[in-house]
Scaffold this active site. Structure first.
Site, PDB file in Angstrom:
ATOM      1  N   HIS A  91      -9.867   7.244   7.716  1.00 31.50           N
ATOM      2  CA  HIS A  91     -10.179   7.535   8.558  1.00 31.50           C
ATOM      3  C   HIS A  91     -11.049   9.100   9.255  1.00 31.50           C
ATOM      4  O   HIS A  91     -10.980   9.770   8.597  1.00 31.50           O
ATOM      5  CB  HIS A  91      -8.715   7.825  10.063  1.00 31.50           C
ATOM      6  N   CYS A 137      -0.514   7.253   9.418  1.00 32.20           N
ATOM      7  CA  CYS A 137      -1.160   8.587   9.038  1.00 32.20           C
ATOM      8  C   CYS A 137      -2.263   9.101   9.750  1.00 32.20           C
ATOM      9  O   CYS A 137      -2.283  10.176   9.733  1.00 32.20           O
ATOM     10  CB  CYS A 137      -2.858   7.224   8.036  1.00 32.20           C
ATOM     11  N   THR A 170      -9.595  -1.715   7.478  1.00 34.65           N
ATOM     12  CA  THR A 170      -8.306  -2.336   6.982  1.00 34.65           C
ATOM     13  C   THR A 170      -8.406  -1.477   5.081  1.00 34.65           C
ATOM     14  O   THR A 170      -9.190  -0.721   4.954  1.00 34.65           O
ATOM     15  CB  THR A 170      -8.686  -4.064   6.608  1.00 34.65           C
ATOM     16  N   THR A 173       0.757  -1.708   0.087  1.00 34.46           N
ATOM     17  CA  THR A 173       0.484   0.088  -0.135  1.00 34.46           C
ATOM     18  C   THR A 173       0.980   1.732   0.117  1.00 34.46           C
ATOM     19  O   THR A 173       0.843   2.067  -0.931  1.00 34.46           O
ATOM     20  CB  THR A 173      -0.740   0.112   1.177  1.00 34.46           C
TER      21      THR A 173
HETATM   22  P1  NAD Z   1       1.545  -3.772   2.681  1.00 30.04           P
HETATM   23  O1  NAD Z   1       0.782  -5.214   3.032  1.00 30.04           O
HETATM   24  O2  NAD Z   1       0.193  -3.074   1.843  1.00 30.04           O
HETATM   25  O3  NAD Z   1       2.604  -3.883   2.484  1.00 30.04           O
HETATM   26  C1  NAD Z   1       3.321  -4.545   2.555  1.00 30.04           C
HETATM   27  C2  NAD Z   1       4.611  -4.803   1.462  1.00 30.04           C
HETATM   28  O4  NAD Z   1       5.927  -5.494   1.913  1.00 30.04           O
HETATM   29  C3  NAD Z   1       4.188  -6.101   1.220  1.00 30.04           C
HETATM   30  O5  NAD Z   1       3.541  -6.193  -0.245  1.00 30.04           O
HETATM   31  C4  NAD Z   1       4.625  -7.481   1.129  1.00 30.04           C
HETATM   32  O6  NAD Z   1       4.426  -8.910   0.555  1.00 30.04           O
HETATM   33  C5  NAD Z   1       5.961  -6.904   1.110  1.00 30.04           C
HETATM   34  N1  NAD Z   1       6.929  -7.700   1.687  1.00 30.04           N
HETATM   35  C6  NAD Z   1       6.830  -8.514   2.943  1.00 30.04           C
HETATM   36  N2  NAD Z   1       7.700  -9.049   3.571  1.00 30.04           N
HETATM   37  C7  NAD Z   1       8.951  -9.054   2.694  1.00 30.04           C
HETATM   38  C8  NAD Z   1      10.711  -9.167   2.687  1.00 30.04           C
HETATM   39  N3  NAD Z   1      10.968  -9.238   3.525  1.00 30.04           N
HETATM   40  N4  NAD Z   1      10.943  -8.206   1.564  1.00 30.04           N
HETATM   41  C9  NAD Z   1      10.483  -7.263   1.365  1.00 30.04           C
HETATM   42  N5  NAD Z   1       9.099  -6.752   1.415  1.00 30.04           N
HETATM   43  C10 NAD Z   1       8.007  -7.650   1.923  1.00 30.04           C
HETATM   44  O7  NAD Z   1       1.373  -3.123   4.444  1.00 30.04           O
HETATM   45  P2  NAD Z   1       1.332  -1.368   4.227  1.00 30.04           P
HETATM   46  O8  NAD Z   1      -0.082  -0.878   4.166  1.00 30.04           O
HETATM   47  O9  NAD Z   1       2.202  -0.997   3.008  1.00 30.04           O
HETATM   48  O10 NAD Z   1       2.620  -0.865   5.544  1.00 30.04           O
HETATM   49  C11 NAD Z   1       3.962  -1.246   5.508  1.00 30.04           C
HETATM   50  C12 NAD Z   1       4.475  -0.044   6.655  1.00 30.04           C
HETATM   51  O11 NAD Z   1       3.913   1.326   6.662  1.00 30.04           O
HETATM   52  C13 NAD Z   1       3.461  -0.166   8.423  1.00 30.04           C
HETATM   53  O12 NAD Z   1       4.389  -0.187   8.805  1.00 30.04           O
HETATM   54  C14 NAD Z   1       2.653   0.392   8.056  1.00 30.04           C
HETATM   55  O13 NAD Z   1       2.349   0.794   9.623  1.00 30.04           O
HETATM   56  C15 NAD Z   1       2.870   1.318   7.445  1.00 30.04           C
HETATM   57  N6  NAD Z   1       1.334   2.753   7.225  1.00 30.04           N
HETATM   58  C16 NAD Z   1       0.143   1.940   6.486  1.00 30.04           C
HETATM   59  C17 NAD Z   1      -0.829   2.436   6.104  1.00 30.04           C
HETATM   60  C18 NAD Z   1      -1.831   1.877   6.223  1.00 30.04           C
HETATM   61  O14 NAD Z   1      -2.890   2.723   6.404  1.00 30.04           O
HETATM   62  N7  NAD Z   1      -2.236   0.638   5.038  1.00 30.04           N
HETATM   63  C19 NAD Z   1      -0.497   4.107   6.442  1.00 30.04           C
HETATM   64  C20 NAD Z   1       0.258   4.617   7.660  1.00 30.04           C
HETATM   65  C21 NAD Z   1       2.013   3.642   7.482  1.00 30.04           C
END
Ligand code: NAD
Length: 337
Positions: A218, A139, A169, A11
């Site tokens: 949110h 976020c 989610t 994401t």
């Molecule tokens: P996500 O699950 O959408 O993306 C994570 C990606 O990392 C996936 O594509 C997964 O396959 C990949 N991945 C897993 N293991 C890996 C590895 N060993 N090496 C490389 N890639 C790997 O997660 P996200 O929502 O993008 O969240 C990522 C971070 O950003 C987290 O810390 C989350 O808390 C933070 N975040 C998320 C949001 C949200 O609402 N989605 C908002 C702000 C911050």
């Protein structure tokens, strides 16, 4: 040209990759994927793909996706890595970044202790100046930090009280919930209160978080106790100097998060992203030394411009005004609908 790698193309990672690519002073050397899925196929049309492990390189090539090597070969060729792997994984990855002497940005899912600073452009840009490891706050915290820092600058802030109505989610997820329940966080304050204090020095912050069955955004109801008394006139237009905050209005038909996100699609944004925090004009109310407002936060995208600015701060390229201006111009963030 700053050479950037993206570790974790989910994401957040894929949006940061696009935002970095749009900047004149930085380029994406490659993105790290774990699986040769539809996202990898699509990403390979724009970015060089690297696998998370050397064993996985073969899987990509077998699936017909050209893979340049593993994450370590990407690390040999970048100045800075944006780590957007699932929460908690940054803690393991930091050793690898240290070994390769590569700077790294972590996301809000990591503990604040992971970096030498937590980051929000409006709140504390300079604290990340020249640092090697920085965490862009989550976020929700980004949403609070943006609007509260604007109020702090104008009137001073003594106390923030916020209720965070959280999306269950993200839209591309079919595993998490709730799908038919309202789930309060039973920890008081929720972790967002202490998190806001990592980027803004506010004496008291109290937050309550409640998860609801939606994927769009949110919504925060925010009460701020200010140092000075504030009139309704003082409050009008307070967010206008900030391109990353937009005022929306029920009068123009924006009465829920459904219309806020529809607005983002109308703005022609890729993936329908809304990088700005949307504050409802009608909700902005001042009385004595209290301010109240309601804002909506697109969790998938508000932290994206922050990651770009964190790169410039850590690489010591430009100050907050210049960096945010460049980022915003490249990403069409104009401070209006
Ligand atoms: P996500 O699950 O959408 O993306 C994570 C990606 O990392 C996936 O594509 C997964 O396959 C990949 N991945 C897993 N293991 C890996 C590895 N060993 N090496 C490389 N890639 C790997 O997660 P996200 O929502 O993008 O969240 C990522 C971070 O950003 C987290 O810390 C989350 O808390 C933070 N975040 C998320 C949001 C949200 O609402 N989605 C908002 C702000 C911050």
């Amino acid at each position: 040209m700053i050479k950037v790698g993206i570790n974790g193309y989910g994401t957040i990672g894929r949006r940061v990759a696009d935002a970095v690519r749009q900047q004149k002073d930085m380029s994406v050397v490659g993105v790290v994927k774990t699986k040769p899925d539809y996202i990898a196929t699509n990403a390979s049309r724009t970015f060089k793909i690297f696998a998370d492990t050397s064993e996985n390189v073969r899987k990509f090539n077998e699936a017909g996706i050209e893979c340049e090597g593993d994450v370590q070969s990407l690390l040999e060729n970048v100045d800075i890595m944006v780590d957007a792997t699932p929460e908690g994984m940054g803690e393991k990855n930091i050793e690898m970044y240290r070994k390769f002497r590569v700077k790294a940005i972590f996301q809000g899912g990591e503990k604040s202790s992971i970096g030498q600073a937590s980051f929000n452009a409006y709140s504390n840009f300079t604290e990340s100046w020249g640092k090697d490891y920085v965490r862009v706050v989550s976020c929700n915290t980004t949403g609070l930090a943006r609007t509260v820092s604007a109020i702090e600058r104008a009137f001073g802030v003594m106390r923030v009280e916020a209720t965070l109505i959280r999306r269950a989610t993200d839209p591309n997820d079919s595993k998490k919930g709730p799908i038919n329940a309202v789930e309060p966080s039973l920890k008081f304050p929720s972790h967002h209160g202490p998190d806001l204090k990592t980027v803004l020095r506010i004496p008291e912050v109290d937050t309550v978080a409640i998860k609801v069955p939606t994927t769009l955004m949110h919504v925060h109801t925010v009460n701020v106790r200010t140092e000075k008394d504030v009139s309704q006139d003082d409050l009008n237009g307070i967010f206008r100097p900030y391109r990353r905050i937009i005022e929306v209005s029920g009068k123009s038909g924006i009465v829920s998060t459904a219309q806020v996100m529809d607005l983002a699609r109308e703005m022609g944004r890729k993936r329908g992203d809304l990088f700005e925090i949307a504050v409802w004009k009608e909700s902005m109310y001042a009385s004595g030394n209290n301010i109240r407002y309601i804002q909506a936060v697109n969790q998938e995208s508000d932290v994206v411009p922050e990651n770009v600015d964190a790169i410039r701060a850590m690489m010591q390229v430009s100050d907050m005004e210049k960096s945010t201006e460049e980022t915003d111009r490249a990403m069409n963030i104009e401070g209006r609908m």
